[in-house]
Design a protein around this motif. Structure first.
Motif, short mmCIF file in Angstrom:
data_model
loop_
_atom_site.label_atom_id
_atom_site.label_comp_id
_atom_site.label_asym_id
_atom_site.label_seq_id
_atom_site.Cartn_x
_atom_site.Cartn_y
_atom_site.Cartn_z
N GLN A 46 0.83 -1.21 0.00
CA GLN A 46 0.00 0.00 0.00
C GLN A 46 0.86 1.26 0.00
OE1 GLN A 46 -2.56 -0.50 3.40
NE2 GLN A 46 -4.17 -1.54 2.21
N ASN A 47 1.95 1.24 0.76
CA ASN A 47 2.84 2.41 0.77
C ASN A 47 3.49 2.62 -0.59
OD1 ASN A 47 2.31 2.92 3.46
ND2 ASN A 47 4.04 1.70 4.20
N ALA A 48 3.87 1.53 -1.23
CA ALA A 48 4.46 1.64 -2.57
C ALA A 48 3.43 2.18 -3.57
CB ALA A 48 4.97 0.27 -3.01
N TYR A 49 2.21 1.71 -3.43
CA TYR A 49 1.14 2.20 -4.32
C TYR A 49 0.91 3.69 -4.10
CZ TYR A 49 -3.58 3.56 -5.46
OH TYR A 49 -4.66 4.26 -5.89
N GLN A 50 0.81 4.12 -2.85
CA GLN A 50 0.56 5.52 -2.56
C GLN A 50 1.69 6.40 -3.11
OE1 GLN A 50 -2.07 6.91 -1.35
NE2 GLN A 50 -3.21 5.09 -0.68
N PHE A 51 2.92 5.93 -2.99
CA PHE A 51 4.07 6.69 -3.49
C PHE A 51 4.00 6.83 -5.01
CE2 PHE A 51 8.35 6.66 -5.34
CZ PHE A 51 8.87 7.80 -4.77
N ALA A 52 3.74 5.72 -5.70
CA ALA A 52 3.68 5.75 -7.16
C ALA A 52 2.49 6.58 -7.65
CB ALA A 52 3.58 4.32 -7.71
N SER A 53 1.33 6.43 -7.00
CA SER A 53 0.14 7.14 -7.41
C SER A 53 0.28 8.64 -7.19
CB SER A 53 -1.08 6.61 -6.65
OG SER A 53 -2.26 7.22 -7.09
N LYS A 54 0.91 9.03 -6.10
CA LYS A 54 1.10 10.45 -5.83
C LYS A 54 2.04 11.08 -6.86
CE LYS A 54 2.29 13.66 -2.13
NZ LYS A 54 2.72 13.80 -0.71
N ASN A 55 3.09 10.34 -7.22
CA ASN A 55 4.02 10.86 -8.23
C ASN A 55 3.35 10.97 -9.60
OD1 ASN A 55 7.09 11.16 -7.38
ND2 ASN A 55 6.21 9.53 -6.14
N LEU A 108 0.20 11.47 -10.08
CA LEU A 108 -0.73 12.60 -9.98
C LEU A 108 -0.01 13.92 -10.23
CD1 LEU A 108 -3.60 13.57 -9.29
CD2 LEU A 108 -2.87 13.68 -6.89
N GLU A 109 1.19 14.05 -9.69
CA GLU A 109 1.97 15.27 -9.93
C GLU A 109 2.35 15.40 -11.40
OE1 GLU A 109 5.31 15.50 -7.35
OE2 GLU A 109 4.12 15.60 -5.51
N VAL A 110 2.66 14.28 -12.03
CA VAL A 110 2.98 14.30 -13.47
C VAL A 110 1.76 14.75 -14.27
CG1 VAL A 110 3.56 12.85 -15.45
CG2 VAL A 110 4.80 12.57 -13.30
N LEU A 111 0.58 14.26 -13.88
CA LEU A 111 -0.65 14.63 -14.58
C LEU A 111 -0.99 16.11 -14.40
CD1 LEU A 111 -3.11 11.65 -13.94
CD2 LEU A 111 -2.49 12.58 -16.16
N LEU A 112 -0.97 16.56 -13.15
CA LEU A 112 -1.45 17.91 -12.85
C LEU A 112 -0.45 18.99 -13.19
CD1 LEU A 112 -3.27 17.30 -9.43
CD2 LEU A 112 -4.28 17.50 -11.70
N GLN A 116 -14.03 21.30 -7.24
CA GLN A 116 -13.78 21.31 -5.79
C GLN A 116 -13.12 20.01 -5.34
OE1 GLN A 116 -17.68 22.19 -4.09
NE2 GLN A 116 -16.99 24.24 -3.53
N ASN A 117 -13.60 18.89 -5.87
CA ASN A 117 -13.01 17.59 -5.52
C ASN A 117 -11.60 17.46 -6.06
OD1 ASN A 117 -15.29 16.67 -4.14
ND2 ASN A 117 -16.24 15.88 -6.01
N MET A 118 -11.37 18.00 -7.25
CA MET A 118 -10.03 17.91 -7.86
C MET A 118 -8.99 18.71 -7.07
SD MET A 118 -9.80 15.90 -10.47
CE MET A 118 -8.30 16.50 -11.24
N ASN A 119 -9.43 19.71 -6.35
CA ASN A 119 -8.48 20.51 -5.57
C ASN A 119 -7.97 19.79 -4.33
OD1 ASN A 119 -8.63 22.73 -7.29
ND2 ASN A 119 -10.41 23.59 -6.23
N ASN A 161 -4.57 10.97 -5.09
CA ASN A 161 -4.03 9.94 -5.98
C ASN A 161 -4.85 9.90 -7.27
OD1 ASN A 161 -6.29 8.00 -5.50
ND2 ASN A 161 -5.41 7.97 -3.43
N VAL A 162 -4.35 9.15 -8.23
CA VAL A 162 -4.98 9.09 -9.54
C VAL A 162 -6.33 8.40 -9.48
CG1 VAL A 162 -4.73 8.21 -11.90
CG2 VAL A 162 -2.75 9.14 -10.71
N ASP A 163 -6.49 7.43 -8.62
CA ASP A 163 -7.77 6.73 -8.51
C ASP A 163 -8.89 7.69 -8.13
OD1 ASP A 163 -6.82 4.30 -9.25
OD2 ASP A 163 -6.47 3.58 -7.21
N GLU A 164 -8.60 8.65 -7.27
CA GLU A 164 -9.61 9.63 -6.89
C GLU A 164 -9.97 10.51 -8.09
OE1 GLU A 164 -8.22 11.77 -3.52
OE2 GLU A 164 -8.57 10.13 -2.11
#
Length: 394
Positions: free
Chosen positions: A17-26, A28-32, A234-237, A241-244
């Motif tokens: 789960q920690n690995a997933y959160q790390f990858a998903s957060k990164n 998300l930053e690439v996307l946004l 509002q939710n996007m702000n 993570n990407v799933d959200e």
């Protein structure tokens, strides 16, 4: 750390789960940040949800003649050239992602596309031939993006945007045709008093059609899409993570489709398109009638002064008969308008009753707002009461 699976040891779950959160957060930053996802979403809203008003108006002005043809005769390259021209002439020229927008001619109408998306019956649609449709009924914008933005604006998401676009675009076309005959109605001032009198009922019906179509557009764009878009932003702000992102985007599209009555292919949506089609047929009839009345009046003006009164009465009668003979030979002009009125009113009353039934089962949805807009003075309540009284007597 070394990971080994053990039925009695669950330590690996936290690590995964920690690995997933790390990858998903990164990601998300690439996307946004690196790929400006929000800029792409705004562009999609501008073009596929008709948010860029001046561009849509100019595009429809430029492409109306081409899209009026049978879809097999429409030239995609012509549409692309006109799209590029209008993008650069309107305020959309400042959009950095305007080149991602392209024209597409689909092989099925909107009701078919809705069923294709909602029921996932791909083989059924592939086995059926193209319907006899014009360009307007098959046209849609396509928005092309590269990875990783394509994770959010994927094929299914763009298809849902296209469904909203096609309904809005078709309603906008109907509104333009009603506005066109409204402007052309000034010709009636040149008619003789008898001929002008025939047009009063047609003017009233045209205004009722305009009221219904404009309120339908307003309901979809202002009361459905805008509030849902506001919630989505509002939710996007606050996404983490990407799933959200995917979940909120899907919720936005599904809510818009549902409240724009696009998820019920057998009831509401078919009624809306029947309503639009009867408006278009009425516009075509009025345009033909006006041209014939005007020709007849011009002919009467060249008659001798001694025969002018007789020629006027003949013009009124012949123009009345011939203008309708192109539609239904047995009807007079006034009878034809009355038939349009009855058909339009019947479809609209059916739509209102369907919306009331759906709204009673889903009180949290916005459907009932559309009824209040169309039936703002309770005019159609009286019509419904009359129909119910007739049914009870049968």
């Amino acid at each position: 750390m070394n990971l080994q699976f053990s039925p009695t040891n669950q330590n690996h779950i936290n690590v995964i789960q920690n690995a997933y959160q790390f990858a998903s957060k990164n990601l998300l930053e690439v996307l946004l940040k690196e790929n400006e996802l929000m800029g792409h979403l705004m562009s999609v809203k501008r073009y596929l949800l008709l948010h860029q008003g001046d561009f849509i108006t100019q595009f429809m002005d430029a492409c109306e003649e081409e899209l009026a043809k049978n879809v097999d005769k429409v030239l995609p390259m012509t549409l692309e050239n006109l799209l590029g021209l209008t993008l650069r002439l309107s305020s959309a020229k400042h959009d950095p992602y305007k080149d991602d927008v392209h024209c597409e001619l689909l092989t099925y109408d909107l009701v078919t596309q809705m069923s294709k998306i909602m029921n996932n019956e791909e083989e059924y649609w592939q086995s059926h031939d193209r319907l006899d449709l014009n360009g307007l009924e098959c046209f849609a914008f396509r928005y092309e993006v590269k990875w990783p933005v394509s994770l959010v604006l994927n094929h299914i998401a763009i298809s849902k945007y296209q469904m909203l676009f096609r309904q809005l675009f078709y309603c906008k076309h109907v509104e333009r045709q009603l506005c066109k005959i409204w402007k052309e109605n000034s010709i009636a001032k040149k008619f003789s008093p008898q001929a002008a009198e025939l047009y009063r009922s047609a003017f009233t019906l045209r205004q009722r059609m305009m009221n219904a179509v404009q309120n339908l557009e307003y309901y979809m764009m202002i009361e459905v899409i805008e509030p849902n878009w506001h919630i989505f932003i509002q939710n996007m702000n606050k996404v983490e993570n990407v799933d959200e992102v995917l979940s909120f985007h899907q919720d936005f599209l599904d809510s818009c489709l549902k409240n724009c009555m696009l998820t019920d292919t057998t009831l509401l949506n078919r009624s809306i398109f029947k309503l639009c089609n009867i408006c278009l047929k009425f516009c075509e009839f009025i345009q033909k009638s006006q041209r014939f009345f005007l020709d007849a009046e011009l002919k009467s003006m060249v008659c001798d002064s001694n025969d002018e009164e007789n020629s006027d009465s003949d013009v009124d009668f012949s123009s009345q008969k011939q203008s309708e003979s192109s539609m239904v030979p047995s009807d007079t002009f006034s009878e034809r308008v009355k038939r349009f009125d009855l058909e339009f009113t019947g479809i609209l009353i059916g739509l209102i009753k369907q919306i009331n039934d759906v709204a009673s089962d889903n009180p949290s949805d916005r459907f009932i707002n559309l009824v209040h807009r169309i039936n703002f003075n309770s005019f159609y309540n009286q019509q419904i009461d009359k129909l119910c009284a007739k049914d009870s007597m049968l």
